[in-house]
Each structure stands twice: as structure tokens, then as C-alpha cells.
Motif scaffolding. Sequence first.
Motif, short mmCIF file in Angstrom:
data_model
loop_
_atom_site.label_atom_id
_atom_site.label_comp_id
_atom_site.label_asym_id
_atom_site.label_seq_id
_atom_site.Cartn_x
_atom_site.Cartn_y
_atom_site.Cartn_z
N UNK A 1 0.89 -1.47 -0.36
CA UNK A 1 0.09 -0.14 0.21
C UNK A 1 0.97 0.95 0.16
N UNK A 2 2.26 1.58 0.49
CA UNK A 2 2.48 2.55 0.18
C UNK A 2 2.54 2.81 -0.89
N UNK A 3 3.36 2.61 -2.00
CA UNK A 3 2.94 3.70 -2.58
C UNK A 3 1.32 4.39 -3.48
N UNK A 4 0.52 3.84 -3.32
CA UNK A 4 -0.82 4.13 -3.25
C UNK A 4 -1.38 5.56 -2.80
N UNK A 5 -1.12 5.02 -1.35
CA UNK A 5 -1.20 5.50 0.06
C UNK A 5 -0.49 7.08 -0.42
N UNK A 6 0.86 7.17 -0.79
CA UNK A 6 2.19 8.47 -0.91
C UNK A 6 1.35 8.94 -2.13
N UNK A 7 1.18 8.14 -3.03
CA UNK A 7 0.16 9.16 -4.54
C UNK A 7 -1.12 10.13 -4.32
N UNK A 8 -1.76 9.03 -3.56
CA UNK A 8 -2.81 10.21 -2.47
C UNK A 8 -2.39 11.45 -1.93
N UNK A 9 -1.44 11.24 -0.81
CA UNK A 9 -1.27 11.80 -0.58
C UNK A 9 -0.42 13.71 -0.91
N UNK A 10 0.23 13.35 -2.33
CA UNK A 10 1.05 13.93 -2.68
C UNK A 10 0.31 14.75 -3.87
N UNK A 11 -1.19 14.38 -3.64
CA UNK A 11 -2.02 14.91 -4.99
C UNK A 11 -3.21 16.02 -3.96
#
Length: 105
Positions: free
Chosen positions: A31-41
Motif C-alpha cells: 500500500x505504500x506507493x498508492x497511499x503516497x500518491x494519494x497524499x502527494x495529490x
Amino acid sequence: MSDLHQMTDIELLHLLGQGDAGAFRVVFLKYNRQLYAAAYNKLRDREEAKDAVQDVFAKLWSKASGISLRNADLSSYLHSAVRHRILDMLSKKKSAGNYLEKLQD
């Protein structure tokens, strides 16, 4: 014990609750990458996005034994946790900005 990568999120969460670092690693990698992408967005700041996701995973590790999921959806739980963490971060930023404005006056 079966391969951790083949386990469901509920099984991984159960192992996390028992302090299983291998289960934590699998959840983190999943889940790390998708959570990071959502947070960065939302934040548009790499360091703040990393911090938000790191905070969520730290809380997951420390409170895993107390987490019970409806519908066995760890992904939704984690995304919701990131969203709440972002809101907290933005609220603190706004409060700090208001405080600085008052100091300048």
C-alpha cells in the motif's frame, strides 16, 4: 505458516496485531506507493506526503491489535487514515499561519 504474500488483508492485520514484522512489511509494500500518491495529490509536497504516509504506517504498527475492519477492506481504512492525517496537517498549518499573522500585528 503459509506465505505472507498470499494472505488476505484480514489475516495480515491479525498477524500485525501480534507484532509480526513480516506482515507489516507485506502491508507496507502493498500500500505504500498508492497511499503516497494519494497524499502527494492533495498536499503537492513530497516531504509532507511522505510524513503523512509514514505517520499512518506508524500508527498501524502501534495500534494494529485494536483495529477491526468491516468488510475486510484494509485499503479503504489506510486511505481514510491518510486523508485524516492530511486534514490534521493542513489544520495545523492554518493555525500556525494565523498565529504568525497575529504576532506580526
